[in-house]
Design an enzyme around this catalytic site. Structure first.
Site, mmCIF file in Angstrom:
data_model
loop_
_atom_site.group_PDB
_atom_site.id
_atom_site.type_symbol
_atom_site.label_atom_id
_atom_site.label_comp_id
_atom_site.label_asym_id
_atom_site.label_seq_id
_atom_site.Cartn_x
_atom_site.Cartn_y
_atom_site.Cartn_z
ATOM 1 N N LYS A 1 2.082 2.536 7.123
ATOM 2 C CA LYS A 1 3.053 3.648 7.864
ATOM 3 C C LYS A 1 1.496 4.235 8.217
ATOM 4 C CE LYS A 1 5.547 7.794 7.629
ATOM 5 N NZ LYS A 1 4.147 8.460 8.588
ATOM 6 N N GLN B 1 -5.679 8.385 9.135
ATOM 7 C CA GLN B 1 -5.377 7.089 9.984
ATOM 8 C C GLN B 1 -6.116 5.966 9.582
ATOM 9 O OE1 GLN B 1 -5.804 8.077 14.413
ATOM 10 N NE2 GLN B 1 -3.828 7.378 14.438
ATOM 11 N N ASN B 2 -6.132 5.015 9.261
ATOM 12 C CA ASN B 2 -6.279 4.156 9.136
ATOM 13 C C ASN B 2 -6.635 3.557 6.901
ATOM 14 O OD1 ASN B 2 -6.457 3.135 11.723
ATOM 15 N ND2 ASN B 2 -8.519 4.076 12.317
ATOM 16 N N ARG B 3 -6.198 4.452 7.153
ATOM 17 C CA ARG B 3 -6.619 4.904 5.534
ATOM 18 C C ARG B 3 -7.907 5.194 4.706
ATOM 19 N NH1 ARG B 3 -2.406 4.160 5.590
ATOM 20 N NH2 ARG B 3 -0.420 2.199 5.214
ATOM 21 N N LEU B 4 -7.891 5.805 5.794
ATOM 22 C CA LEU B 4 -9.433 6.895 5.939
ATOM 23 C C LEU B 4 -8.478 8.451 5.311
ATOM 24 C CD1 LEU B 4 -12.256 5.994 8.217
ATOM 25 C CD2 LEU B 4 -11.594 5.225 5.815
#
Ligand SMILES: Cc1cc2nc3c(=O)[nH]c(=O)nc-3n(C[C@H](O)[C@H](O)[C@H](O)COP(=O)(O)O)c2cc1C
Length: 214
Positions: A10, A190-193
Site C-alpha cells: 500500500k 509515498q515510495n517507502r520514504l
C-alpha cells in the site's frame, strides 16, 4: 485465486511529519496523536504490543490496552504473576508499539517499567465492570489450566463469594507504568520514504529529536 503476500503493498499518502510541528515532550505529542486516532474512530486505538524479555534473554510480545498516560509514562493493567509479570520482575524494561492503520501511523516506546501505586491500581480496579473484576479473580493468567470448565467454575465460585459485597482488587493484579527514554513517531509516506522522528532522553533531562532514515 492464489493470494500472493509479496504483492500486498500500500502506498501511504495521509500526511507528513516535520520536526517543527512536534511538541517538546513526547508524552504531549503522543496525547495529540492518540486524540486524533480516537477521533478517527479506529477500533481499539489503545491496543498496543508490549514486548518484555524472559529469563533466557529472549523477547516475548503480546497485546495489552493502554489505560492512562500521565506525566511520567504509559500505564496498563494486568496480572502481576502472569508471564509478563514474571518477565518484568526479572527485567523491568519493555517496549510498546502502536499501529494506527487508518492514519498510517506507528508509535514505538522503549522504557523502564515500574508498578503503579496500590492506590492508583485500586482506583482503576474499582472503576471496572463487576464482570471484569470477577474475571481478574477467576483467571490464573498464563498458567496451564485443565479445560474451559475450570474457568467457568472459578468464576462461579468468586461470583458467589462476592455476591452483594464490594469486590477487592486481587493483590496480584494491578498497573504498570512504562517510563520512556525513547519514543518514535512514524508517519507513512509515498515510495517507502516514511517520516520517522525519534525522541531520546539525554542525561540533562532534555528530549532530543532526531530524524531517522525509514
Ligand atoms: C485487544 C487485546 C487487548 C488485551 N488487553 C490486555 C490487557 O490490558 N491486560 C492483559 O493482561 N492482557 C490483555 N490482553 C491479553 C494479552 O494479550 C495476553 O494474552 C495475556 O495478558 C497473557 O500474556 P502473558 O502470558 O504474556 O502474561 C489483551 C489481548 C488483546 C487481543
Amino acid at each position: 485465486m492464489k493470494m500472493s503476500l509479496a504483492d500486498l503493498r500500500k502506498n501511504y499518502t495521509k500526511g507528513g511529519l516535520f520536526k517543527k510541528q512536534l511538541k517538546i515532550n513526547p508524552l504531549a505529542q503522543f496525547k495529540q496523536w492518540f486524540e486524533e486516532s480516537v477521533k478517527s474512530e479506529i477500533l481499539e486505538p489503545n491496543a498496543m504490543t508490549l514486548a518484555t524479555i524472559n529469563g533466557e534473554s529472549k523477547p516475548v510480545a503480546r497485546i495489552v490496552l493502554l489505560k492512562n498516560v500521565d506525566e511520567r509514562g504509559f500505564i496498563f493493567f494486568t496480572n502481576y504473576t502472569s508471564r509478563k509479570g514474571q518477565n518484568l520482575a526479572d527485567n523491568p524494561w519493555a517496549s510498546l508499539v502502536f499501529w494506527w492503520a487508518e492514519l498510517e501511523r506507528q508509535v514505538r516506546v522503549e522504557g523502564k517499567v515500574e508498578k503503579i501505586s496500590d492506590i492508583e491500581s485500586d482506583q482503576y480496579f474499582n472503576s471496572r465492570p463487576i464482570g471484569s473484576q470477577l474475571g481478574a479473580w477467576a483467571s490464573p493468567q498464563s498458567q496451564v489450566i485443565p479445560n474451559r470448565d475450570f474457568l467457568e467454575h472459578s468464576l462461579d465460585e468468586f461470583t458467589n463469594k462476592y455476591e452483594n459485597k464490594v469486590i477487592p482488587r486481587p493483590q496480584n493484579w494491578g498497573g504498570y507504568r512504562v517510563i520512556p527514554h525513547l519514543v518514535e513517531f512514524w508517519q507513512g509516506r509515498q515510495n517507502r520514504l516514511h517520516d520517522r522522528l525519534c525522541y531520546s532522553l539525554k542525561p540533562n533531562g532534555q528530549w532530543q529529536i532526531d530524524r531517522l532514515a525509514p
